[in-house]
Design a protein around this motif. Structure first.
Motif, PDB file in Angstrom:
ATOM      1  N   ILE A   1       0.837  -1.209   0.000  1.00 48.11           N
ATOM      2  CA  ILE A   1       0.000   0.000   0.000  1.00 48.11           C
ATOM      3  C   ILE A   1       0.864   1.249   0.000  1.00 48.11           C
ATOM      4  N   LEU A   2       1.879   1.313   0.866  1.00 52.13           N
ATOM      5  CA  LEU A   2       2.713   2.507   0.983  1.00 52.13           C
ATOM      6  C   LEU A   2       3.566   2.741  -0.257  1.00 52.13           C
ATOM      7  N   SER A   3       3.883   1.669  -0.994  1.00 51.29           N
ATOM      8  CA  SER A   3       4.719   1.821  -2.187  1.00 51.29           C
ATOM      9  C   SER A   3       3.930   2.217  -3.428  1.00 51.29           C
ATOM     10  N   ASP A   4       2.602   2.251  -3.311  1.00 49.90           N
ATOM     11  CA  ASP A   4       1.769   2.624  -4.461  1.00 49.90           C
ATOM     12  C   ASP A   4       1.817   4.135  -4.640  1.00 49.90           C
ATOM     13  N   LYS A   5       2.336   4.584  -5.790  1.00 49.47           N
ATOM     14  CA  LYS A   5       2.466   6.017  -6.044  1.00 49.47           C
ATOM     15  C   LYS A   5       1.116   6.691  -6.235  1.00 49.47           C
ATOM     16  N   ASP A   6       0.138   5.936  -6.749  1.00 47.55           N
ATOM     17  CA  ASP A   6      -1.189   6.526  -6.952  1.00 47.55           C
ATOM     18  C   ASP A   6      -1.893   6.787  -5.633  1.00 47.55           C
ATOM     19  N   GLY A   7      -1.556   6.025  -4.606  1.00 45.51           N
ATOM     20  CA  GLY A   7      -2.157   6.240  -3.290  1.00 45.51           C
ATOM     21  C   GLY A   7      -3.532   5.633  -3.124  1.00 45.51           C
ATOM     22  N   LYS A   8      -4.016   4.901  -4.130  1.00 48.26           N
ATOM     23  CA  LYS A   8      -5.327   4.261  -3.987  1.00 48.26           C
ATOM     24  C   LYS A   8      -5.377   3.021  -4.871  1.00 48.26           C
ATOM     25  N   GLY A   9      -6.215   2.073  -4.462  1.00 51.19           N
ATOM     26  CA  GLY A   9      -6.336   0.833  -5.212  1.00 51.19           C
ATOM     27  C   GLY A   9      -6.953  -0.247  -4.344  1.00 51.19           C
ATOM     28  N   SER A  10      -6.918  -1.479  -4.839  1.00 47.94           N
ATOM     29  CA  SER A  10      -7.475  -2.603  -4.088  1.00 47.94           C
ATOM     30  C   SER A  10      -6.770  -3.883  -4.522  1.00 47.94           C
ATOM     31  N   PHE A  11      -6.742  -4.855  -3.639  1.00 45.66           N
ATOM     32  CA  PHE A  11      -6.158  -6.163  -3.927  1.00 45.66           C
ATOM     33  C   PHE A  11      -6.649  -7.143  -2.873  1.00 45.66           C
ATOM     34  N   THR A  12      -6.531  -8.420  -3.179  1.00 43.81           N
ATOM     35  CA  THR A  12      -6.924  -9.480  -2.251  1.00 43.81           C
ATOM     36  C   THR A  12      -5.662 -10.150  -1.710  1.00 43.81           C
ATOM     37  N   SER A  13      -5.620 -10.296  -0.391  1.00 43.60           N
ATOM     38  CA  SER A  13      -4.442 -10.897   0.237  1.00 43.60           C
ATOM     39  C   SER A  13      -4.830 -11.448   1.607  1.00 43.60           C
ATOM     40  N   THR A  14      -3.869 -12.138   2.222  1.00 44.74           N
ATOM     41  CA  THR A  14      -4.060 -12.713   3.551  1.00 44.74           C
ATOM     42  C   THR A  14      -3.495 -11.768   4.600  1.00 44.74           C
ATOM     43  N   SER A  15      -4.273 -11.503   5.628  1.00 49.69           N
ATOM     44  CA  SER A  15      -3.824 -10.629   6.706  1.00 49.69           C
ATOM     45  C   SER A  15      -2.712 -11.307   7.495  1.00 49.69           C
TER      46      SER A  15
END
Length: 502
Positions: free
Chosen positions: A248-262
């Motif tokens: 999340i922090l490395s995304d330059k756009d600052g927004k998005g979504s993805f599926t992952s395991t907590s």
């Protein structure tokens, strides 16, 4: 035994069964593909709908946090502007306190609002007219402004209050701005703290579903707020080394979504994140996979089960029908074989002989290859039958048919019982010399058969051969007549011999 090359019906008989099985398999594959496509599309639709919902929640939080931060920024700017006025130095402490903190009364969930000098000492405090002595030179915000004049408004890491009061150890973050002299030198810091209860109140107004979480992290991955708390001591901890937070922090756009395991509770989640304006804050909505895909999974299970039952039923019915077709084809083959086979000797019967002879005749006419017909008759058979009985006669005919079949080996040839003790052989693409050689082999093999009685003469046969070639002018009937005439010539010539029609 039948030795012949007749049009095969095996491939044709199996074709309906194969077409049925292939059609059923293709139907099952098509059904599975269509259902799979629809389920995949519904899965994507469920994820898209959940992403839109999470994005809306993130935008609501963004807007509220932005308004609150802007309000705190205005409060700090007003405090700095008032502190830099020379006319407030000579007024009473009460009036000076009102002037300094006039705008701070509108801030929600505000903590202490302080004015610090260049050494970090408290100069003014929003909670009291006479400020309580204290030094905050070790705070991250103070150090940030002391060594960087262009930092603007600074948002601190979460911290706990130091006071001996009811609000001791309460989590807060601070918003601060640098105070500079007219020459740009560092003169102190204006700082306002925000109680993190603000985020709890904000989160409580939003429904995100069971096992889902709302989070706010800063640019270093430090958790500022969470609903519900997955760990009691998670606020203030840095999660910047966790894979999901790093992504999340490395995304330059600052927004998005993805599926992952907590990494905290090992649950599958749909993460939707959005940066709060230009602030070093990120809102993260982590929806539980069960909440997002629960309905889809139940529907997929129901549809998959129904599709599985349908496909299994279709394949089962196909198997039953294919079995019936196999049984029917087997019965048809047996009936066809019975219709084409002589019951006593096992070779082709007269009906099969006539069909094959016509077929080979027309084929020879097209190809120009020779066609030979052999007529074979057991010598003195009537006397043998009368002397040894019909049962021995029948066995003799079976043995004779077997000997003829063993010497006529090509698949294209046919051995048939012409009638009584007479047999016929069709030799496709065989000239008279080849037919004569085969006939001699048959005659010699029959002559060497063991005798029924030592006093009995050996069993012999007479053979007549006729051959059609392109230079001969004869019909099929004339060919048969010539072979039959050659047979009678063999008998009249003393039997146990081969005669080729001239």
């Amino acid at each position: 035994m039948i030795v012949s090359r007749t049009p095969s019906t095996t491939g044709k008989s199996k074709r309906p069964e194969r077409l049925l099985i292939c059609g059923s398999l293709l139907s099952v594959i098509a059904i599975v593909c269509i259902v799979t496509f629809l389920l995949i599309r519904e899965h994507a639709s469920a994820q898209e709908s959940a992403t839109r919902s999470a994005t809306t929640i993130a935008q609501l939080i963004d807007a509220d946090v932005l308004r609150t931060v802007e309000l705190y920024d205005l409060t700090l700017q007003g405090l700095i502007a008032a502190a830099q006025r020379d006319d407030l130095q000579n007024v009473s402490p009460q009036i000076r306190h009102l002037a300094l903190f006039d705008r701070s009364t509108t801030a929600r969930y505000k903590g202490d609002i302080l004015l610090l000098d260049r050494l970090g000492n408290v100069v003014a405090d929003s909670s009291r007219v006479e400020p309580k002595p204290g030094n905050f030179a070790d705070r991250d915000y103070f150090l940030a402004h002391a060594f960087n004049r262009d930092i603007g408004m600074f948002i601190s890491r979460p911290f706990q209050t130091r006071c001996d009061c009811d609000e001791a150890n309460q989590w807060r973050i601070s918003f601060s701005r640098r105070i500079s002299t007219q020459t740009g030198e560092f003169a102190g810091v204006a700082v306002a703290s925000l109680k993190l209860d603000y985020f709890d109140q904000l989160f409580n107004s939003l429904d995100i579903g069971k096992d889902s979480t709302l989070n706010i992290i800063n640019s270093d991955g430090v958790l500022l707020a969470q609903k519900p708390y997955l760990q009691s001591d998670s606020v203030g901890k840095s999660f910047g080394n966790r894979p999901n937070v790093l992504k999340i922090l490395s995304d330059k756009d600052g927004k998005g979504s993805f599926t992952s395991t907590s990494s905290m509770d090992q649950q599958q989640r749909l993460y939707t994140y959005s940066r709060v304006g230009n602030l070093p804050l990120t809102v993260m909505v982590a929806l539980s996979s069960d909440a997002v895909f629960g309905t889809w999974r139940r529907t997929a299970l129901l549809i998959s089960g129904a599709t599985g039952v349908l496909c299994v039923g279709l394949l089962w019915l196909t198997w039953l029908l294919a079995r019936e077709l196999r049984l029917r084809q087997r019965a048809e083959r047996e009936l066809g074989q019975l219709a084409a086979t002589d019951d006593l000797t096992g070779v082709a019967n007269r009906r099969m002989l006539d069909q094959t002879l016509r077929h080979e005749w027309f084929r020879a006419q097209r190809s120009g290859q020779p066609l030979s017909v052999m007529m074979i008759d057991a010598d003195h058979f009537k006397a043998f039958n009368d002397r040894h009985g019909h049962q021995a006669g029948d066995q003799a005919l079976k043995t004779l048919a077997q000997v003829i079949g063993e010497n006529v080996r090509r698949p294209a040839d046919l051995v048939a019982r012409y009638g009584g003790e007479e047999f016929s052989v069709i030799l496709a693409e065989t000239d008279s010399q080849g037919a004569q050689r085969i006939a001699e082999h048959i005659r010699q093999a029959v002559e060497q058969l063991p005798r029924v009685d030592e006093a009995e003469r050996a069993m012999t046969v007479s053979i007549g051969i006729a051959t059609w070639t392109t230079v001969s002018e004869m019909t099929l009937e004339q060919l048969l007549f010539a072979a039959d005439k050659a047979l009678y010539q063999a008998k009249e010539g003393g039997r146990n011999r081969v005669v080729v029609a001239s």
